[in-house]
Design a protein around this motif. Structure first.
Motif, mmCIF file in Angstrom:
data_model
loop_
_atom_site.group_PDB
_atom_site.id
_atom_site.type_symbol
_atom_site.label_atom_id
_atom_site.label_comp_id
_atom_site.label_asym_id
_atom_site.label_seq_id
_atom_site.Cartn_x
_atom_site.Cartn_y
_atom_site.Cartn_z
ATOM 1 N N VAL A 1 9.014 90.099 57.780
ATOM 2 C CA VAL A 1 7.859 89.286 58.135
ATOM 3 C C VAL A 1 7.902 87.987 57.347
ATOM 4 O O VAL A 1 8.083 87.998 56.120
ATOM 5 N N SER A 2 7.707 86.881 58.038
ATOM 6 C CA SER A 2 7.754 85.564 57.411
ATOM 7 C C SER A 2 6.353 84.999 57.238
ATOM 8 O O SER A 2 5.502 85.165 58.110
ATOM 9 N N SER A 3 6.149 84.286 56.137
ATOM 10 C CA SER A 3 4.865 83.617 55.921
ATOM 11 C C SER A 3 4.854 82.224 56.548
ATOM 12 O O SER A 3 3.837 81.537 56.501
ATOM 13 N N ALA A 4 5.980 81.820 57.128
ATOM 14 C CA ALA A 4 6.050 80.510 57.772
ATOM 15 C C ALA A 4 5.075 80.455 58.942
ATOM 16 O O ALA A 4 4.776 81.476 59.567
ATOM 17 N N PHE A 5 4.602 79.267 59.273
ATOM 18 C CA PHE A 5 3.630 79.117 60.355
ATOM 19 C C PHE A 5 4.175 79.638 61.668
ATOM 20 O O PHE A 5 3.490 80.256 62.459
#
Length: 126
Positions: free
Chosen positions: A23-27
């Motif tokens: 899971v990425s925290s990027a927008f």
């Protein structure tokens, strides 16, 4: 600063399956290369698979081709690694990494990636 969090590792018998998540925290996951790497004890880190989220192209190491499948769910900002027909030699800590799409020609070169997760242990043993 982008954060990546892997999950889904565990202990599985030879021939079994696991699905890893990153899971990425990027927008948004668009316009990135997301790679999966692994490192076994005493061995160098090696590239397992990569997906170009811009055009959907996927890349695999020969050792996992036909057994592993990389995919993404952009709405969930998540990249998956479905691992089937697991072998004891697949035992390692698995990491996901993120970088620009320019790196896909050399997707297996770890220092080209900008962000890394903390890793998740996969153990294949009877």
């Amino acid at each position: 600063q982008v954060q990546l969090v892997e999950s889904g590792g565990g202990l599985v018998q030879p021939g079994g399956s696991l699905r890893l998540s990153c899971v990425s925290s990027a927008f948004a996951l668009d316009y990135y290369a997301i790679g999966w790497f692994r490192q076994a004890p005493g061995k160098e880190r090696e590239g397992v698979s990569c997906i170009n989220t811009s055009d959907g192209r996927t890349y695999y190491a020969d050792s996992v081709k036909g057994r592993f499948t990389i995919s993404r769910d952009s709405a969930k900002r998540t990249v998956y690694l479905q691992m089937d027909s697991l072998k004891p030699e697949d035992t390692a800590v698995y990491y996901c990494a993120m970088g620009g799409t320019w790196l896909t020609e050399g997707w297996y070169i770890d220092h080209r990636y900008d962000y890394w997760g903390q890793g998740t242990q996969v153990t294949v043993s009877s």
